[in-house]
Design an enzyme around this catalytic site. Sequence first.
Site, PDB file in Angstrom:
ATOM      1  N   TYR A 233      -5.097  11.045  -4.074  1.00 14.20           N
ATOM      2  CA  TYR A 233      -5.726  12.519  -3.454  1.00 14.20           C
ATOM      3  C   TYR A 233      -4.663  12.949  -2.595  1.00 14.20           C
ATOM      4  O   TYR A 233      -4.854  13.970  -1.780  1.00 14.20           O
ATOM      5  CB  TYR A 233      -7.133  12.267  -2.880  1.00 14.20           C
ATOM      6  CG  TYR A 233      -7.130  11.301  -1.964  1.00 14.20           C
ATOM      7  CD1 TYR A 233      -6.829  11.200  -0.635  1.00 14.20           C
ATOM      8  CD2 TYR A 233      -7.785  10.152  -2.346  1.00 14.20           C
ATOM      9  CE1 TYR A 233      -7.089  10.174   0.340  1.00 14.20           C
ATOM     10  CE2 TYR A 233      -8.342   9.069  -1.481  1.00 14.20           C
ATOM     11  CZ  TYR A 233      -7.924   9.111  -0.269  1.00 14.20           C
ATOM     12  OH  TYR A 233      -7.961   7.941   0.485  1.00 14.20           O
ATOM     13  N   LYS A 234      -3.448  12.192  -2.079  1.00 17.85           N
ATOM     14  CA  LYS A 234      -2.566  12.779  -1.019  1.00 17.85           C
ATOM     15  C   LYS A 234      -1.441  13.530  -1.802  1.00 17.85           C
ATOM     16  O   LYS A 234      -1.764  14.648  -2.126  1.00 17.85           O
ATOM     17  CB  LYS A 234      -1.879  11.591  -0.124  1.00 17.85           C
ATOM     18  CG  LYS A 234      -3.273  10.900   0.512  1.00 17.85           C
ATOM     19  CD  LYS A 234      -2.877   9.846   1.606  1.00 17.85           C
ATOM     20  CE  LYS A 234      -3.623   8.833   2.088  1.00 17.85           C
ATOM     21  NZ  LYS A 234      -4.628   9.553   2.956  1.00 17.85           N
TER      22      LYS A 234
ATOM     23  N   ASP B 220       0.750  -1.179   0.031  1.00 21.64           N
ATOM     24  CA  ASP B 220       0.056  -0.055  -0.079  1.00 21.64           C
ATOM     25  C   ASP B 220       0.709   1.069  -0.169  1.00 21.64           C
ATOM     26  O   ASP B 220       1.817   1.656   0.985  1.00 21.64           O
ATOM     27  CB  ASP B 220      -0.834   0.026   1.244  1.00 21.64           C
ATOM     28  CG  ASP B 220      -1.931   1.228   1.193  1.00 21.64           C
ATOM     29  OD1 ASP B 220      -1.509   2.259   0.877  1.00 21.64           O
ATOM     30  OD2 ASP B 220      -2.910   1.131   1.930  1.00 21.64           O
TER      31      ASP B 220
ATOM     32  N   ARG C  92      -0.450  15.467  13.511  1.00 23.88           N
ATOM     33  CA  ARG C  92       0.163  15.224  12.196  1.00 23.88           C
ATOM     34  C   ARG C  92       0.305  16.013  11.285  1.00 23.88           C
ATOM     35  O   ARG C  92      -0.643  16.929  11.171  1.00 23.88           O
ATOM     36  CB  ARG C  92      -0.677  13.948  11.582  1.00 23.88           C
ATOM     37  CG  ARG C  92      -0.643  12.532  12.086  1.00 23.88           C
ATOM     38  CD  ARG C  92      -1.186  11.378  11.118  1.00 23.88           C
ATOM     39  NE  ARG C  92      -2.086  11.958  10.377  1.00 23.88           N
ATOM     40  CZ  ARG C  92      -2.615  11.284   9.095  1.00 23.88           C
ATOM     41  NH1 ARG C  92      -2.151  10.231   8.840  1.00 23.88           N
ATOM     42  NH2 ARG C  92      -3.713  11.682   8.425  1.00 23.88           N
TER      43      ARG C  92
END
Length: 408
Positions: A230-231, A205, A380
């Site tokens: 989308y990151k 992944d 984060r």
Amino acid sequence: MSDLAFKAAAAKELDAADELAGLRARFVLDDGVYLDGNSLGALPAAVPDQVADVVRRQWGELRIRSWDESGWWTAPERIGDRIAPLVGAAAGQIVVGDSTSVNVFKALVGAVRIAQDGAGDDAGGRDEILVDATTFPTDGYIARSAARLTGHTLRPVTPGEVPAALSERTAAVLLNHVDYRTGRLHDLPSLTAAVHAAGAVSVWDLCHSAGALPVGLDEHGVDLAVGCTYKYLNGGPGSPAYLYVRKGLQDRFDSPLPGWNSHAEPFGMRAEYEPARGALRGRVGTPDILSMLALEAALEVWDGVPVAAVRAKSLALTDFFLECVDAYVPEGRVESLTPVRHEERGSQVALRCSAIAGDVMKRLIERGIVGDHRRPDVLRFGFTPLYVGFADVERAARVLAEVLAEVA
């Protein structure tokens, strides 16, 4: 010179020397500091006009002719070939479409079938799937379902435990390249080699690594891989994911979700299924054209950008952020969960916060510093080198110290 003045001056020098600084103009950004690209990348400036063209001209005027004239039909593999260099893959091995979850299911069940096919008379002995015990929850859910559907036992282990856990029973191994909580980068080359030595099939992944660091899928012999767009690839909310099938395994890849789009003769409408050749057998149904072509436009920001340079800046940004946090934040208020060693670090920093982390992040966002919070106590911060600069990093650490002083 105070710590604040020293770090601010250092940030200015680093930004002046940054060879990627000009890429920021390729994105739509405000005056804040966006450090959540590990959840949703910023909007590339070319996307709105492309989406408008797809809607008004390709769909509104050409209508069904766009499947041929606008290249809709070939979009999944064409866009896959644009992603390929970013993950170290040759063309013809990536197909774009569906969600990450769906692609994890296709890859994992496909991996089990490849393992059974390769085991011959011993196929019944390979009855176990290993899954990253620290994985994003959905990967675990999918792995559990895949194991149940294929009659395999699911065994959760940490990536570090994988080599010792492998055996002649292992059919497939599903691992995350970068841990979504801590930003820890796992050793893809050595773990893939260990999986192969045990006769099993590797599935990776790449959601938190693609677009942030070199992956080397072909170089390291990865069997199958999945990832979102989308990151760090900035494809937009819910943009389609992708599936990588190594060229040497494509004829053996038996997708558990065969569809008319992956048929060798899709418009033949035959009752019998015959898979297409190559990575196309990873397709299922009609492509989601609007989001897919928005992704294609978003990927234009990568034109001329070497992944090695992105990785170098990523490490410099995260190093500088940790230095600034150490200089500005009183000892004991936060603890970094992100590895110090570069070879073990992705492109984010996770800080365990002694205060109420959710409240701290809310206050940061109110002041223009956008990161995110993972329960119960983790802050984060994701660093996208294409649009994050060193002055952004210094400002984020400074505001973090101010907020922590308020909630003391």
